[in-house]
Design a protein around this motif. Structure first.
Motif, PDB file in Angstrom:
ATOM      1  N   ASN A 144       0.775  -1.246   0.000  1.00  0.00           N
ATOM      2  CA  ASN A 144       0.000   0.000   0.000  1.00  0.00           C
ATOM      3  C   ASN A 144       0.806   1.295   0.000  1.00  0.00           C
ATOM      4  O   ASN A 144       0.223   2.372  -0.072  1.00  0.00           O
ATOM      5  N   SER A 145       2.110   1.212   0.158  1.00  0.00           N
ATOM      6  CA  SER A 145       2.891   2.456   0.266  1.00  0.00           C
ATOM      7  C   SER A 145       4.364   2.161   0.013  1.00  0.00           C
ATOM      8  O   SER A 145       4.784   0.993  -0.044  1.00  0.00           O
ATOM      9  N   GLY A 146       5.141   3.225  -0.054  1.00  0.00           N
ATOM     10  CA  GLY A 146       6.578   3.083  -0.240  1.00  0.00           C
ATOM     11  C   GLY A 146       7.240   2.463   0.981  1.00  0.00           C
ATOM     12  O   GLY A 146       8.141   1.624   0.862  1.00  0.00           O
ATOM     13  N   THR A 147       6.806   2.896   2.147  1.00  0.00           N
ATOM     14  CA  THR A 147       7.360   2.346   3.385  1.00  0.00           C
ATOM     15  C   THR A 147       7.149   0.840   3.431  1.00  0.00           C
ATOM     16  O   THR A 147       8.072   0.072   3.725  1.00  0.00           O
ATOM     17  N   GLU A 148       5.933   0.416   3.139  1.00  0.00           N
ATOM     18  CA  GLU A 148       5.621  -1.019   3.169  1.00  0.00           C
ATOM     19  C   GLU A 148       6.427  -1.781   2.144  1.00  0.00           C
ATOM     20  O   GLU A 148       6.828  -2.933   2.386  1.00  0.00           O
ATOM     21  N   SER A 158      19.719   8.862   3.265  1.00  0.00           N
ATOM     22  CA  SER A 158      18.673   8.155   2.505  1.00  0.00           C
ATOM     23  C   SER A 158      17.332   8.281   3.221  1.00  0.00           C
ATOM     24  O   SER A 158      17.274   8.681   4.387  1.00  0.00           O
ATOM     25  N   PHE A 159      16.268   7.926   2.511  1.00  0.00           N
ATOM     26  CA  PHE A 159      14.944   7.845   3.132  1.00  0.00           C
ATOM     27  C   PHE A 159      14.231   6.615   2.591  1.00  0.00           C
ATOM     28  O   PHE A 159      14.090   6.449   1.385  1.00  0.00           O
ATOM     29  N   HIS A 160      13.784   5.760   3.507  1.00  0.00           N
ATOM     30  CA  HIS A 160      13.089   4.543   3.085  1.00  0.00           C
ATOM     31  C   HIS A 160      11.741   4.369   3.771  1.00  0.00           C
ATOM     32  O   HIS A 160      11.058   3.374   3.519  1.00  0.00           O
ATOM     33  N   GLY A 161      11.355   5.288   4.673  1.00  0.00           N
ATOM     34  CA  GLY A 161      10.023   5.185   5.272  1.00  0.00           C
ATOM     35  C   GLY A 161      10.028   5.389   6.771  1.00  0.00           C
ATOM     36  O   GLY A 161      11.074   5.666   7.371  1.00  0.00           O
ATOM     37  N   LEU A 184      19.728   1.168  -1.768  1.00  0.00           N
ATOM     38  CA  LEU A 184      20.017   2.551  -2.165  1.00  0.00           C
ATOM     39  C   LEU A 184      18.899   3.144  -3.001  1.00  0.00           C
ATOM     40  O   LEU A 184      18.219   2.426  -3.733  1.00  0.00           O
ATOM     41  N   GLU A 185      18.746   4.463  -2.923  1.00  0.00           N
ATOM     42  CA  GLU A 185      17.909   5.193  -3.883  1.00  0.00           C
ATOM     43  C   GLU A 185      18.822   5.607  -5.042  1.00  0.00           C
ATOM     44  O   GLU A 185      19.904   6.138  -4.782  1.00  0.00           O
ATOM     45  N   PRO A 186      18.422   5.418  -6.299  1.00  0.00           N
ATOM     46  CA  PRO A 186      19.263   5.879  -7.412  1.00  0.00           C
ATOM     47  C   PRO A 186      19.470   7.401  -7.352  1.00  0.00           C
ATOM     48  O   PRO A 186      20.530   7.899  -7.709  1.00  0.00           O
ATOM     49  N   GLY A 221      15.967  11.242  -2.618  1.00  0.00           N
ATOM     50  CA  GLY A 221      14.905  12.244  -2.755  1.00  0.00           C
ATOM     51  C   GLY A 221      14.743  13.111  -1.524  1.00  0.00           C
ATOM     52  O   GLY A 221      15.098  14.299  -1.529  1.00  0.00           O
ATOM     53  N   GLU A 222      14.238  12.499  -0.447  1.00  0.00           N
ATOM     54  CA  GLU A 222      13.939  13.280   0.761  1.00  0.00           C
ATOM     55  C   GLU A 222      15.204  13.868   1.380  1.00  0.00           C
ATOM     56  O   GLU A 222      15.151  14.850   2.108  1.00  0.00           O
ATOM     57  N   GLY A 223      16.339  13.256   1.089  1.00  0.00           N
ATOM     58  CA  GLY A 223      17.610  13.746   1.633  1.00  0.00           C
ATOM     59  C   GLY A 223      18.084  15.031   0.964  1.00  0.00           C
ATOM     60  O   GLY A 223      19.065  15.624   1.397  1.00  0.00           O
ATOM     61  N   LEU A 257      17.204  -1.625  -4.949  1.00  0.00           N
ATOM     62  CA  LEU A 257      17.063  -0.230  -5.348  1.00  0.00           C
ATOM     63  C   LEU A 257      15.687   0.263  -4.918  1.00  0.00           C
ATOM     64  O   LEU A 257      14.661  -0.363  -5.235  1.00  0.00           O
ATOM     65  N   ASP A 258      15.672   1.362  -4.176  1.00  0.00           N
ATOM     66  CA  ASP A 258      14.416   1.982  -3.750  1.00  0.00           C
ATOM     67  C   ASP A 258      14.042   3.023  -4.793  1.00  0.00           C
ATOM     68  O   ASP A 258      14.591   4.125  -4.827  1.00  0.00           O
ATOM     69  N   GLU A 259      13.092   2.646  -5.665  1.00  0.00           N
ATOM     70  CA  GLU A 259      12.641   3.555  -6.726  1.00  0.00           C
ATOM     71  C   GLU A 259      11.269   4.132  -6.397  1.00  0.00           C
ATOM     72  O   GLU A 259      10.476   4.452  -7.286  1.00  0.00           O
ATOM     73  N   VAL A 260      10.987   4.251  -5.116  1.00  0.00           N
ATOM     74  CA  VAL A 260       9.685   4.802  -4.695  1.00  0.00           C
ATOM     75  C   VAL A 260       9.491   6.212  -5.262  1.00  0.00           C
ATOM     76  O   VAL A 260       8.424   6.549  -5.760  1.00  0.00           O
ATOM     77  N   GLN A 261      10.555   7.017  -5.208  1.00  0.00           N
ATOM     78  CA  GLN A 261      10.429   8.389  -5.701  1.00  0.00           C
ATOM     79  C   GLN A 261      10.908   8.536  -7.145  1.00  0.00           C
ATOM     80  O   GLN A 261      10.365   9.328  -7.918  1.00  0.00           O
ATOM     81  N   THR A 262      11.921   7.765  -7.527  1.00  0.00           N
ATOM     82  CA  THR A 262      12.493   7.915  -8.874  1.00  0.00           C
ATOM     83  C   THR A 262      11.700   7.162  -9.948  1.00  0.00           C
ATOM     84  O   THR A 262      11.878   7.431 -11.129  1.00  0.00           O
ATOM     85  N   ALA A 304       6.400   2.865  -5.537  1.00  0.00           N
ATOM     86  CA  ALA A 304       5.141   3.337  -4.919  1.00  0.00           C
ATOM     87  C   ALA A 304       4.802   4.699  -5.537  1.00  0.00           C
ATOM     88  O   ALA A 304       4.759   4.811  -6.752  1.00  0.00           O
ATOM     89  N   LYS A 305       4.606   5.690  -4.709  1.00  0.00           N
ATOM     90  CA  LYS A 305       4.280   7.056  -5.124  1.00  0.00           C
ATOM     91  C   LYS A 305       3.444   7.134  -6.412  1.00  0.00           C
ATOM     92  O   LYS A 305       2.241   7.009  -6.357  1.00  0.00           O
ATOM     93  N   GLY A 306       4.103   7.318  -7.587  1.00  0.00           N
ATOM     94  CA  GLY A 306       3.361   7.555  -8.821  1.00  0.00           C
ATOM     95  C   GLY A 306       2.660   6.341  -9.405  1.00  0.00           C
ATOM     96  O   GLY A 306       1.939   6.458 -10.396  1.00  0.00           O
TER      97      GLY A 306
HETATM   98  N1  PLP Z   1      11.353   5.411  -0.164  1.00  0.00           N
HETATM   99  C1  PLP Z   1      11.590   6.591  -0.766  1.00  0.00           C
HETATM  100  C2  PLP Z   1      12.767   6.712  -1.682  1.00  0.00           C
HETATM  101  C3  PLP Z   1      10.743   7.682  -0.553  1.00  0.00           C
HETATM  102  O1  PLP Z   1      10.999   8.841  -1.166  1.00  0.00           O
HETATM  103  C4  PLP Z   1       9.639   7.524   0.304  1.00  0.00           C
HETATM  104  C5  PLP Z   1       8.741   8.643   0.571  1.00  0.00           C
HETATM  105  O2  PLP Z   1       9.034   9.778   0.349  1.00  0.00           O
HETATM  106  C6  PLP Z   1       9.427   6.281   0.914  1.00  0.00           C
HETATM  107  C7  PLP Z   1      10.305   5.251   0.650  1.00  0.00           C
HETATM  108  C8  PLP Z   1       8.244   6.060   1.815  1.00  0.00           C
HETATM  109  O3  PLP Z   1       7.093   6.060   1.025  1.00  0.00           O
HETATM  110  P1  PLP Z   1       5.637   6.288   1.662  1.00  0.00           P
HETATM  111  O4  PLP Z   1       5.590   7.690   2.140  1.00  0.00           O
HETATM  112  O5  PLP Z   1       4.703   6.003   0.515  1.00  0.00           O
HETATM  113  O6  PLP Z   1       5.469   5.303   2.747  1.00  0.00           O
END
Ligand code: PLP
Length: 397
Positions: free
Chosen positions: A106-110, A140-143, A192-194, A197-199, A225-230, A254-256
């Motif tokens: 349901n989300s990027g964190t999950e 980095s940001f992963h949730g 890693l995030e490619p 983003g949040e950083g 690779l965390d492509e939640v934002q990219t 996730a996100k988009g």
């Molecule tokens: N991973 C990355 C790279 C993010 O940018 C984010 C949110 O900004 C998350 C994970 C967490 O996603 P969510 O807010 O949908 O739980």
């Protein structure tokens, strides 16, 4: 409720909601494409797009149609049964990424939690249970749940919630030597995030990401690779890994993915995905029929309306404009990012003030901390909207 009084929204929030967000004094009631309207009927150009989630713009008619058709047919049955939108979406995602399997949440964190669990389970399944440590990057940001929060390389966000989850190591980003040094007998994966983003929008160097892939192969560990934002076209290709030429073992999205409806996905290579057995992981809502229908429509819109290519060309146009500004204005120290995931590093702590001033002028932009402005518009942004943004920034900065 009187929807025109910021004092009243604030009072109600204070009375009934946990204070986890610092909100701007605006209530949005409607969106269309790049535009948003507030409760007083004022129009805005949106360069935040639901923190990067409204990739097809606000309320794209084809996405809205897919959602309404699905909502009138079937809302939810849980994952104890099959639904067609879920099967179609899993197939569509794999067809566009790499050979493997998908878990829907349901989300990027999950998605990041799922990726961490899968990586650890895979090491157990392959008789290396001592390999449980995940190496992630500082900044980095992963949730925000405990595993994803511990993975996040921003200790100040995690410390108040100690004790944290054991088995995470943080290293400086874009520093291959530091990463190599951190790998050991207990390492399970590198995550890693490619582009962080949040950083503050920091792209990985191409040589770095390729080097990380080689190290992971050499050590027999996994690359997540965390492509939640990219992901979903934001950086000018459907996923950023495709530009880097570096394929992950596990990827989070996730996100988009569903143009703003809550959904997330964990993708993994066949052999890794096989380590999840029935009962290992799950979600009541994950991959529900409505978000899946929205995600399928989102993929169609991105492809049939050329939005990924547009993210590349409009992104380059915006980046050029910002670079040109940086060459003239001392206050713009650096321009970072790719496609329509861009940021400017400001000289001095004025980002919050600049974002507030933009909002007053009808432009929604995001500040990260005190000295970074970030731009994550819908992928249908064009030169006219970019010119409006550049003109406003010229004045504000
Ligand atoms: N991973 C990355 C790279 C993010 O940018 C984010 C949110 O900004 C998350 C994970 C967490 O996603 P969510 O807010 O949908 O739980």
């Amino acid at each position: 409720m009187d929807s025109s009084l910021p004092e009243e929204w604030k009072a109600r929030e204070e009375a009934f909601m946990m204070r986890t967000y610092g909100r701007k004094p605006v209530m949005f009631v409607r969106g269309k494409g790049m535009r948003l309207w507030d409760a007083a009927g004022r129009e805005y150009l949106d360069f935040v797009s639901g923190l990067g989630s409204c990739v097809t713009g606000h309320c794209h008619p084809r996405v809205v149609e897919a959602i309404s058709v699905q909502a009138s047919e079937l809302l939810q049955v849980s994952n104890l049964y099959y639904t067609a939108p879920q099967l179609e979406l899993a197939e569509a995602i794999i067809a566009r990424t790499f050979s493997g399997k998908v878990f829907l949440c349901n989300s990027g964190t999950e998605a990041c939690e799922g990726a961490i669990k899968l990586a650890r389970k895979h090491m157990r399944e392959t008789s290396r249970p001592e390999r449980c440590e995940i190496v992630t990057a500082l900044r980095s940001f992963h949730g925000r749940t405990l595993g994803a929060l511990t993975a996040t390389g921003q200790p100040e966000k995690a410390e108040p919630f100690a004790p944290l989850v054991p088995g995470f190591v943080h290293v400086p980003f874009n520093d291959l030597e530091a990463l190599e040094e951190a790998l050991g007998e207990r390492t399970c994966a590198v995550m890693l995030e490619p582009i962080q983003g949040e950083g503050g929008v920091y792209p990985a160097d191409r040589a770095y990401l390729r080097g990380v892939r080689e190290l992971c192969d050499r050590e027999g560990i996994l690359l997540i690779l965390d492509e939640v934002q990219t992901g979903m076209g934001r950086t000018g290709s459907l996923f950023a890994f495709q530009q880097y030429g570096v394929e992950p073992d596990i990827m989070t999205v996730a996100k988009g993915l569903a143009s703003g409806l809550p959904i997330g996905a964990v993708l993994a290579r066949e052999e890794v995905a096989a380590s999840f057995k029935p009962g290992d992981h799950g979600s009541t809502f994950g991959g529900g029929p409505v978000p899946c229908a929205a995600a399928l429509a989102t993929l169609k819109v991105l492809e049939e309306e050329g939005l990924v290519e547009n993210a590349a060309s409009t992104g380059a146009y915006l980046q050029d404009g910002l670079q040109e500004m940086a060459s003239r204005k001392k206050v713009v120290a650096e321009v970072r990012g790719r496609g329509l995931m861009l940021a400017v590093q400001l000289e001095g702590e004025m980002a919050e003030e600049a974002a507030a001033s933009a909002l007053e002028r009808g432009l929604v932009i995001n500040n990260i901390g005190k000295d970074v402005l970030r731009f994550l518009p819908p992928l249908l942004a064009g030169p006219a909207e970019v010119d409006a943004l550049l003109e406003a920034l010229e004045d504000i900065l």
